[in-house]
Motif scaffolding. Sequence first.
Motif, mmCIF file in Angstrom:
data_model
loop_
_atom_site.group_PDB
_atom_site.id
_atom_site.type_symbol
_atom_site.label_atom_id
_atom_site.label_comp_id
_atom_site.label_asym_id
_atom_site.label_seq_id
_atom_site.Cartn_x
_atom_site.Cartn_y
_atom_site.Cartn_z
ATOM 1 N N LEU A 10 0.827 -1.212 0.000
ATOM 2 C CA LEU A 10 0.000 0.000 0.000
ATOM 3 C C LEU A 10 0.861 1.263 0.000
ATOM 4 N N GLY A 11 2.152 1.098 -0.258
ATOM 5 C CA GLY A 11 3.033 2.264 -0.325
ATOM 6 C C GLY A 11 3.169 2.963 1.019
ATOM 7 N N GLN A 12 3.170 2.182 2.100
ATOM 8 C CA GLN A 12 3.187 2.792 3.432
ATOM 9 C C GLN A 12 4.588 3.137 3.915
ATOM 10 N N PHE A 14 5.856 5.968 5.926
ATOM 11 C CA PHE A 14 5.320 7.101 6.670
ATOM 12 C C PHE A 14 6.380 8.170 6.892
ATOM 13 N N LEU A 15 5.969 9.416 6.730
ATOM 14 C CA LEU A 15 6.853 10.550 6.979
ATOM 15 C C LEU A 15 7.096 10.635 8.486
ATOM 16 N N GLY A 40 -4.663 9.158 1.795
ATOM 17 C CA GLY A 40 -3.728 8.324 2.553
ATOM 18 C C GLY A 40 -3.161 9.022 3.775
ATOM 19 N N PRO A 41 -4.000 9.337 4.767
ATOM 20 C CA PRO A 41 -3.491 10.011 5.975
ATOM 21 C C PRO A 41 -2.516 9.151 6.790
ATOM 22 N N GLY A 42 -2.567 7.834 6.615
ATOM 23 C CA GLY A 42 -1.637 6.959 7.344
ATOM 24 C C GLY A 42 -1.815 7.110 8.835
ATOM 25 N N GLU A 61 -8.575 6.971 3.487
ATOM 26 C CA GLU A 61 -7.517 5.991 3.779
ATOM 27 C C GLU A 61 -8.021 4.586 3.453
ATOM 28 N N ILE A 62 -7.212 3.836 2.756
ATOM 29 C CA ILE A 62 -7.628 2.485 2.331
ATOM 30 C C ILE A 62 -7.436 1.436 3.439
ATOM 31 N N ASP A 83 -10.833 3.311 -1.169
ATOM 32 C CA ASP A 83 -9.756 3.327 -2.157
ATOM 33 C C ASP A 83 -9.988 4.549 -3.047
ATOM 34 N N ILE A 84 -9.058 5.471 -3.059
ATOM 35 C CA ILE A 84 -9.226 6.708 -3.820
ATOM 36 C C ILE A 84 -9.528 6.437 -5.299
ATOM 37 N N ASN A 106 0.794 12.892 0.918
ATOM 38 C CA ASN A 106 2.018 12.126 0.677
ATOM 39 C C ASN A 106 1.520 10.868 -0.023
ATOM 40 N N TYR A 110 2.908 3.608 -5.510
ATOM 41 C CA TYR A 110 2.565 2.610 -6.539
ATOM 42 C C TYR A 110 1.431 3.069 -7.455
HETATM 43 N N1 SAM Z 1 0.191 10.613 5.020
HETATM 44 C C1 SAM Z 1 0.993 9.628 5.703
HETATM 45 C C2 SAM Z 1 2.404 10.153 5.911
HETATM 46 O O1 SAM Z 1 2.733 11.171 5.282
HETATM 47 O O2 SAM Z 1 3.141 9.545 6.677
HETATM 48 C C3 SAM Z 1 1.027 8.297 4.951
HETATM 49 C C4 SAM Z 1 1.615 8.369 3.561
HETATM 50 S S1 SAM Z 1 1.946 6.786 2.842
HETATM 51 C C5 SAM Z 1 3.190 7.220 1.669
HETATM 52 C C6 SAM Z 1 0.550 6.481 1.776
HETATM 53 C C7 SAM Z 1 -0.768 6.233 2.468
HETATM 54 O O3 SAM Z 1 -1.772 6.014 1.474
HETATM 55 C C8 SAM Z 1 -0.812 5.023 3.385
HETATM 56 O O4 SAM Z 1 -1.440 5.354 4.591
HETATM 57 C C9 SAM Z 1 -1.654 3.992 2.610
HETATM 58 O O5 SAM Z 1 -2.343 3.073 3.430
HETATM 59 C C10 SAM Z 1 -2.594 4.897 1.853
HETATM 60 N N2 SAM Z 1 -3.126 4.331 0.593
HETATM 61 C C11 SAM Z 1 -2.516 3.455 -0.233
HETATM 62 N N3 SAM Z 1 -3.285 3.168 -1.280
HETATM 63 C C12 SAM Z 1 -4.416 3.913 -1.139
HETATM 64 C C13 SAM Z 1 -5.627 4.035 -1.892
HETATM 65 N N4 SAM Z 1 -5.797 3.369 -3.045
HETATM 66 N N5 SAM Z 1 -6.601 4.871 -1.443
HETATM 67 C C14 SAM Z 1 -6.429 5.563 -0.279
HETATM 68 N N6 SAM Z 1 -5.313 5.468 0.482
HETATM 69 C C15 SAM Z 1 -4.321 4.660 0.065
#
Ligand code: SAM
Length: 261
Positions: A10-12, A14-15, A40-42, A61-62, A83-84, A106, A110
């Motif tokens: 999921l591209g996690q 985190f900042l 994706g607030p994470g 957030e997914i 899912d966005i 952020n 993927y």
């Molecule tokens: N905003 C947080 C930060 O800056 O630490 C998290 C950023 S992280 C790079 C990407 C976030 O997008 C993760 O929380 C992940 O679960 C969420 N995500 C991934 N695929 C997504 C989707 N299709 N729709 C919504 N959120 C998604």
Amino acid sequence: MTKFSNKKSLGQNFLTNENIARQIVMSANLTSSNNVIEIGPGEGILTKHLAGSGAHVLAIEIDQRLIESLKKNFENIEIIEGDILKIDLPRLIEGNNFENYKVVANLPYYITSKIIRLLLETKYPPSGMILMVQKEVGERIIALDGKESLLSISVKFYADPEILFEVPRENFDPTPEVDSVVIKIKRKNNPPEADASEFFRLVRAGFSAKRKMLVNNLADLGHPKAELLDILKKAGLESTIRAEKLSVEDWVKLCNNFQLK
Ligand code: SAM
């Protein structure tokens, strides 16, 4: 440290740097009259500063594992599990009176390009976006090396992109294999005068084979080569030009000459 294992799929990444989070949110120039969508607030590092700006925030957030703590930590924010790429964004926007809004995110790497394209083409596009993306993708969007791509032309048709600052990989957990940049994508007040579907049909065909000259790629649309060369000439373009050398303005001229046929 995160409380659960990050989902790589999921591209996690985190900042972890609060100063950078603050800087990202400050770049959006938010006031209490603004609406913001965060994708994706994470664990909420950006969400916290977005909430602090006083703007109306909606976060999508997914990962269901994150939803409960986001809801608990941010009571004034609408947290949406989804899912966005699949959510009915226009309906969500109408339901929240969010027709005028900005995006701050952020992005999960993927699906960066898909999300950007979705936001540019959706019924209610944001007036501006502040996005953290993989450095290489940010540079490709701006076309720093002078080589345009389907992605850069898609963005520049609708908006003016710029790189704001770089974020080295050490500022994420887990540490990714690449650095990032924060980019700003500001919607154009007046998009180019060209039919968008015709424009993108042409651009997609133009970029279909990377090494080929534009005229040969466009031949796939079914026009005779002599006719295509004539169209290129009328648009002020060399017969041997490659798609990567054309600006949005060049594509518009080309597109309008095509329609005259
Ligand atoms: N905003 C947080 C930060 O800056 O630490 C998290 C950023 S992280 C790079 C990407 C976030 O997008 C993760 O929380 C992940 O679960 C969420 N995500 C991934 N695929 C997504 C989707 N299709 N729709 C919504 N959120 C998604």
